[in-house]
Motif scaffolding. Structure first.
Motif, PDB file in Angstrom:
ATOM      1  N   MET A  93     -21.936  48.743 105.410  1.00 54.31           N
ATOM      2  CA  MET A  93     -21.116  47.551 105.622  1.00 54.31           C
ATOM      3  C   MET A  93     -19.658  47.831 105.278  1.00 54.31           C
ATOM      4  N   MET A  94     -19.417  48.529 104.174  1.00 58.86           N
ATOM      5  CA  MET A  94     -18.041  48.856 103.806  1.00 58.86           C
ATOM      6  C   MET A  94     -17.416  49.831 104.802  1.00 58.86           C
ATOM      7  N   LEU A  95     -18.246  50.677 105.413  1.00 62.72           N
ATOM      8  CA  LEU A  95     -17.728  51.702 106.317  1.00 62.72           C
ATOM      9  C   LEU A  95     -17.438  51.158 107.708  1.00 62.72           C
ATOM     10  N   PRO A 110     -16.595  45.963  98.310  1.00 60.89           N
ATOM     11  CA  PRO A 110     -17.877  45.253  98.474  1.00 60.89           C
ATOM     12  C   PRO A 110     -17.727  43.747  98.649  1.00 60.89           C
ATOM     13  N   PHE A 111     -16.538  43.260  99.023  1.00 61.64           N
ATOM     14  CA  PHE A 111     -16.308  41.827  99.210  1.00 61.64           C
ATOM     15  C   PHE A 111     -15.979  41.549 100.677  1.00 61.64           C
ATOM     16  N   PHE A 112     -16.685  40.566 101.257  1.00 62.81           N
ATOM     17  CA  PHE A 112     -16.569  40.283 102.683  1.00 62.81           C
ATOM     18  C   PHE A 112     -16.388  38.786 102.914  1.00 62.81           C
ATOM     19  N   GLN A 113     -15.935  38.464 104.141  1.00 60.30           N
ATOM     20  CA  GLN A 113     -15.905  37.091 104.635  1.00 60.30           C
ATOM     21  C   GLN A 113     -16.797  37.002 105.865  1.00 60.30           C
ATOM     22  N   TYR A 114     -17.452  35.867 106.027  1.00 56.63           N
ATOM     23  CA  TYR A 114     -18.300  35.671 107.200  1.00 56.63           C
ATOM     24  C   TYR A 114     -17.589  34.721 108.158  1.00 56.63           C
TER      25      TYR A 114
END
Length: 569
Positions: A93-95, A110-114
């Motif tokens: 996911m980070m890549l 490791p922090f995301f937005q949807y």
């Protein structure tokens, strides 16, 4: 009426076997962080879509939903912590996930937005090996694992404590409802993981580890996060292959890094700039580089944590490990400490700002010394004496921090007397106040190394020996005025427990006698606002429940504690 705590106390002897050792705890939590990500979602209605998308990436092990609040924009954020079964899923996911269009740098974290606005769930990737049917079945299972953590409000907590039958029940309930939760621990280790990812390029072996209340067994759900960075693994040096000894990495040309103090401060300046420029959620970054231990302070908005980041502060980590072991050896230690810290806070004996007053660490050490004097806990000398080769640790300034680190071995070496196993939390609270009501701080110091008092070597108002470095006094900042205020607060709390009308005694109250805040005298400082009067207006016992405790019985218990402590000496 006293509650029978026999079943609660029956686990004390086997308690050490239930709890895991400190190194195992760190390893488990760090592995969880490597498999985890945090996703900011538009609303709770988006959880199903996020779950479907995550299941398309890899098998999901656990999910936690929580809410953060940004006080600067007066807005709540809905967050989802996702733990995969394998770390490769989080790394992919980070890549592969794209960065925001407003981002200046394509930074990975490791922090995301949807942002998926489709009405139907996202399709599977072609490389995904799970079939659609299997994925749907997995989704149904994972939906049941979404954990929503809702902390009790002050009002609900008061009401819950009001229904308790005794002080012991109230202390235990307060601990259970306000201690650091599983989600709280996960968020703290994931915040550490963000630091590791941000610096992974030049420092691929860097470890960021939490210490203090986050791992010592006494953590409050609202505690800050203290972190220490280890730049190189000692295990890596020992595992170095023979061919690698022929090569040495070249250093930067900056000669200022030659001195350790200058090197630490310059590196922390660099870390602060990296966090500000590349790490999402890191705000209010302040460099405190002239302190005895230089740190970088910042707030992580996405996990809701205030953070203090240091480098090579290993004595703090090893002290946290020692406190963790003491909290794990007896189930009464942590609830007692929670109550005493609340008492000290409400009596304005402690403060969140550094100064002349007693710290939470001093309160903790005073409580541990009292428990060691009753032989409920072993003295630190016993742990030092039985240290094994694998327990060897060396902190900064060549400080020897070697002591026995196996909880099962400690439990086998030290067995509390039978008379102390029946003592309830209320008994221990009363005993603490009775013990320090008669303690002569003007003449004596105390140490948990030997569990004994000694003549103070200097004119410090309060002398508590540092167990890891015996030459230091952990309360050297405390003034004579604060020691007198501590003694008066102890006397007032003891009087509240001894009075003839127990139905009028309250744990915290501004208008009637109480244990936590018995008409405490204020000091001439701006005290921080308390985070809720958890026990305000809560009766310790009521006439309707016929909960009478006579003064003669309290005095008899006090005398028995004195006899036990004299026999110890």
């Amino acid at each position: 009426m006293r509650v029978n705590f026999t079943s609660f106390q029956s686990i004390f002897l086997s308690h050490a076997y239930i709890f895991e050792n400190f190194d195992s705890l760190l390893t488990k939590r760090r592995c969880q962080a490597e498999r985890s990500i945090v996703v900011e979602v538009p609303s709770v209605n988006s959880l199903d879509h996020v779950l479907h998308s995550c299941c398309a990436i890899g098998q999901v092990s656990s999910l936690f939903h929580y809410t953060t609040f940004n006080k600067y924009v007066n807005k709540h954020k809905e967050m989802l912590l996702v733990e995969f079964s394998e770390p490769i899923s989080a790394r992919e996911m980070m890549l592969y996930c794209p960065t925001s269009s407003s981002a200046c740098l394509p930074v990975r974290s490791p922090f995301f937005q949807y942002h998926d606005q489709r009405t139907s769930p996202a399709p599977l990737r072609q490389s995904q090996s799970l079939s659609t049917d299997n994925l749907n079945r997995q989704e149904q299972v994972e939906k049941q694992k979404i954990f929503r953590e809702n902390l009790l409000s002050d009002k609900d907590l008061k009401q819950s404590i009001f229904s308790c039958n005794s002080i012991s029940e109230q202390m235990k309930l307060f601990y259970d409802k306000t201690k650091l939760t599983d989600l709280g621990s996960r968020l703290r280790f994931l915040t550490c993981r963000q630091v590791e990812v941000a610096l992974a390029g030049p420092l691929p072996h860097l470890s960021a580890l939490p210490f203090g209340s986050s791992v010592n067994g006494f953590g409050h759900c609202l505690s800050d996060l203290d972190m220490v960075m280890q730049l190189e693994h000692s295990e890596l040096v020992r595992a170095c292959p023979e061919w690698a000894e022929s090569f040495v990495l070249q250093n930067a040309s900056d000669t200022a890094f030659g001195q350790q103090r200058v090197s630490s401060t310059r590196f922390l300046e660099l870390v602060a700039d990296v966090l500000r420029s590349t790490s999402p959620g890191c705000t209010q970054i302040v460099k405190v580089l002239k302190a005895r231990v230089p740190i970088v302070k910042y707030h992580q908005q996405l996990t809701g944590l205030d953070c203090d980041l240091s480098i090579n502060n290993w004595s703090g980590l090893y002290m946290s490990e020692l406190l963790y072991q003491y909290s794990a050896l007896d189930a009464r230690v942590a609830p007692l400490l929670f109550c005493l810290r609340l008492w000290a806070k409400e009596a304005q004996l402690t403060s969140q700002h550094p100064g002349r007053w007693i710290t939470n660490f001093s309160i903790t050490t005073l409580a541990l010394y009292y428990l060691i004097s009753l032989r409920i806990l072993p003295p630190f000398e016993l742990l030092k004496k039985h240290a094994r080769p694998e327990d060897a640790r060396v902190a900064e300034n060549s400080l020897d921090c070697s002591y026995l680190r196996s909880l099962s071995r400690i439990a086998a070496l030290h067995s509390p007397p039978k008379a102390t196993r029946s003592l309830t939390l209320e008994d221990l609270l009363l005993g603490f106040f009775s013990f320090y009501d008669e303690f002569d701080f003007r003449k004596h110091g105390l140490t948990i190394i030997y569990g004994k008092t000694f003549i103070k070597p200097d004119s410090s108002a309060m002398y508590i020996q540092n167990p890891l470095d015996g030459s230091l006094n952990v309360s050297r900042n405390v003034t004579l005025e604060e020691v007198e205020r501590f003694s008066m607060a102890v006397t007032r709390a003891l009087h509240s427990l001894h009075q003839d009308a127990p139905q009028s005694v309250r744990l915290v109250s501004n208008s009637s006698p109480s244990v936590i805040n018995p008409q405490s005298a204020s000091r001439n400082i701006q005290s921080p606002v308390a985070e809720g009067k958890y026990f305000s207006e809560l009766k310790l016992s009521s006439a309707s429940k016929n909960s009478n405790r006579k003064s003669s019985k309290s005095n008899e218990h006090k005398r028995s504690l004195k006899i036990s402590m004299k026999s110890r000496k």
